[in-house]
Enzyme design. Structure first.
Site, mmCIF file in Angstrom:
data_model
loop_
_atom_site.group_PDB
_atom_site.id
_atom_site.type_symbol
_atom_site.label_atom_id
_atom_site.label_comp_id
_atom_site.label_asym_id
_atom_site.label_seq_id
_atom_site.Cartn_x
_atom_site.Cartn_y
_atom_site.Cartn_z
ATOM 1 N N HIS A 21 -3.689 -9.446 3.728
ATOM 2 C CA HIS A 21 -5.142 -9.584 3.799
ATOM 3 C C HIS A 21 -5.546 -10.681 4.761
ATOM 4 O O HIS A 21 -4.869 -11.692 4.895
ATOM 5 C CB HIS A 21 -5.716 -9.949 2.420
ATOM 6 C CG HIS A 21 -5.756 -8.783 1.490
ATOM 7 N ND1 HIS A 21 -6.306 -8.859 0.235
ATOM 8 C CD2 HIS A 21 -5.315 -7.515 1.611
ATOM 9 C CE1 HIS A 21 -6.198 -7.692 -0.366
ATOM 10 N NE2 HIS A 21 -5.590 -6.864 0.447
ATOM 11 N N LYS B 230 -2.543 -2.149 7.849
ATOM 12 C CA LYS B 230 -3.724 -1.592 8.516
ATOM 13 C C LYS B 230 -3.828 -2.149 9.933
ATOM 14 O O LYS B 230 -3.502 -3.306 10.172
ATOM 15 C CB LYS B 230 -4.982 -1.948 7.715
ATOM 16 C CG LYS B 230 -5.100 -1.165 6.415
ATOM 17 C CD LYS B 230 -6.401 -1.472 5.721
ATOM 18 C CE LYS B 230 -6.568 -0.624 4.467
ATOM 19 N NZ LYS B 230 -7.799 -0.953 3.743
ATOM 20 N N ARG C 102 0.881 -1.172 0.000
ATOM 21 C CA ARG C 102 0.000 0.000 0.000
ATOM 22 C C ARG C 102 0.921 1.225 0.000
ATOM 23 O O ARG C 102 2.031 1.176 0.525
ATOM 24 C CB ARG C 102 -0.865 0.028 1.264
ATOM 25 C CG ARG C 102 -1.824 -1.147 1.386
ATOM 26 C CD ARG C 102 -2.618 -1.042 2.691
ATOM 27 N NE ARG C 102 -3.555 -2.157 2.814
ATOM 28 C CZ ARG C 102 -3.323 -3.257 3.530
ATOM 29 N NH1 ARG C 102 -2.179 -3.398 4.178
ATOM 30 N NH2 ARG C 102 -4.230 -4.216 3.599
ATOM 31 N N ARG D 131 -0.287 -2.307 -6.902
ATOM 32 C CA ARG D 131 -0.634 -3.393 -5.971
ATOM 33 C C ARG D 131 -1.562 -4.407 -6.643
ATOM 34 O O ARG D 131 -1.362 -5.619 -6.546
ATOM 35 C CB ARG D 131 -1.292 -2.766 -4.737
ATOM 36 C CG ARG D 131 -1.568 -3.722 -3.592
ATOM 37 C CD ARG D 131 -1.909 -2.859 -2.377
ATOM 38 N NE ARG D 131 -2.743 -3.534 -1.398
ATOM 39 C CZ ARG D 131 -2.282 -4.283 -0.400
ATOM 40 N NH1 ARG D 131 -0.991 -4.512 -0.277
ATOM 41 N NH2 ARG D 131 -3.109 -4.827 0.466
ATOM 42 N N TYR E 283 -2.701 -18.144 7.774
ATOM 43 C CA TYR E 283 -1.326 -18.021 7.299
ATOM 44 C C TYR E 283 -0.318 -18.746 8.185
ATOM 45 O O TYR E 283 0.853 -18.769 7.885
ATOM 46 C CB TYR E 283 -0.913 -16.540 7.220
ATOM 47 C CG TYR E 283 -1.874 -15.715 6.400
ATOM 48 C CD1 TYR E 283 -2.301 -16.173 5.146
ATOM 49 C CD2 TYR E 283 -2.363 -14.518 6.868
ATOM 50 C CE1 TYR E 283 -3.198 -15.432 4.405
ATOM 51 C CE2 TYR E 283 -3.254 -13.775 6.109
ATOM 52 C CZ TYR E 283 -3.666 -14.230 4.886
ATOM 53 O OH TYR E 283 -4.537 -13.505 4.139
ATOM 54 N N HIS F 100 -2.056 2.407 -6.076
ATOM 55 C CA HIS F 100 -2.788 1.168 -5.793
ATOM 56 C C HIS F 100 -2.858 0.261 -7.025
ATOM 57 O O HIS F 100 -2.994 -0.955 -6.903
ATOM 58 C CB HIS F 100 -4.204 1.495 -5.299
ATOM 59 C CG HIS F 100 -4.716 0.494 -4.306
ATOM 60 N ND1 HIS F 100 -4.204 0.383 -3.035
ATOM 61 C CD2 HIS F 100 -5.678 -0.454 -4.413
ATOM 62 C CE1 HIS F 100 -4.846 -0.591 -2.395
ATOM 63 N NE2 HIS F 100 -5.727 -1.110 -3.200
#
Length: 316
Positions: free
Chosen positions: A278, A181, A157, A255, A287, A252
């Site tokens: 994500h 984020k 990002r 990305r 993950y 973006h």
């Protein structure tokens, strides 16, 4: 015993796929191009299933929905999502008519709403053109080149790029640490090409002005503080215009292009999601089983500019 069983299952799966290809060629009379497209889309699912340790004859609707959610999650265009899912439905239809399965798990699988608009995706050639447009005679030329390589190499990002710190660079291991984020940190593989461009930039950076409090930031503006999102946005707009690209693009876009090119190149969907930072909408801790070395090899081996770089360097 387990390895023998696994080997037998793989052989059986390979046989099923060969029969499916014959079915498309002989019964559906598909052209070579269409056959290749169907095969490429099926391989995306097979790669996903392999990572989840699920055999093709054990697939459930839930598995397919997680795969479809993953395509949406990494920003694949709805039309491309619809095409991939259409190919997958064709495969499961074949498994039913060929008596491999009693029921079709893809029957209730819904495609995306085509009206949903995502940012443009650049081709590999367009990204090359934008990067080549950077004026290396300018003082900030090397910095700008390193910015673009890092954006596209790591799928960051723009805020993650602007806040990247020197203390987050683990070049010997081939990773950078990124804060995404919600202050969530993740390790992201970085390509040899991007590492090389950043190292060149650091030589220039250390000769320039650095404001107090900004000593640890990788990418600095002329006046010595870290670059801003607006600055990166304007840089990309300006370079795209110079490169003759008329698409409406932003940082973006790099990305989205990164994710699309990796998926089209055969990288694992889970690895791409992990790279982008994500969370899957279908599961929570997905993950934990992704080994860091596997993640790095997945991304580095399937990234188009890395493949090109290795050819240029004579690395096999």
């Amino acid at each position: 015993m387990k390895s023998e069983e696994k080997s037998t299952n793989k052989e059986r799966q390979a046989l099923i796929i060969r029969k499916y290809q014959q079915y498309l060629k002989l019964e559906k009379s598909f052209s070579a191009n269409t056959l290749n497209a169907y095969q490429a889309d099926l391989e995306k699912l097979l790669h996903f299933l392999e990572g989840e340790n699920i055999g093709v004859l054990d697939v459930t609707l839930d598995d397919l929905q997680r795969f479809a959610a993953g395509l949406h999650d990494i920003g694949i265009h709805p039309r491309s999502q619809a095409r991939i899912l259409s190919g997958i439905k064709s495969f499961f239809h074949f498994l039913v008519i060929a008596d491999y399965l009693e029921g079709d798990p893809s029957e209730l699988l819904e495609g995306p709403k085509i009206g949903f608009k995502l940012p443009e995706v650049l081709t590999v050639e367009e990204i090359d053109r934008i990067i080549e447009t950077v004026d290396m005679d300018k003082k900030e030329g090397q910095r700008n080149r390193a910015i673009l390589e890092t954006l596209y190499s790591c799928g960051l990002r723009v805020s993650e790029l602007c806040n990247l710190k020197l203390s987050d660079l683990y070049f010997d291991e081939g990773f950078i640490k990124v804060e995404g984020k919600g202050s969530k940190q993740r390790l992201v593989p970085i390509s040899p090409r991007a590492i090389k461009e950043i190292k060149y930039w650091l030589i220039d950076r250390n000769l320039g002005k650095i404001k107090t409090g900004f000593e640890d930031y990788v990418f600095l503006a002329r006046w010595g503080n870290n670059i801003s999102r607006i600055m990166v946005f304007h840089l990309i707009k300006e370079l795209a215009e110079k490169a003759g690209i008329t698409k409406n693009i932003s940082p973006h876009t790099f990305r989205h292009s990164f994710a699309t090119h990796l998926l089209e190149g055969g990288a694992n969907l889970r690895a791409i999601q992990s790279m982008l930072g994500h969370e899957s909408i279908a599961t929570t801790e997905i993950y934990t089983h992704i080994d860091r070395n596997m993640l790095r090899s997945e991304i580095i081996e399937h990234h188009p500019r890395n493949i090109k770089y290795h050819k240029e360097q004579g690395i096999h």
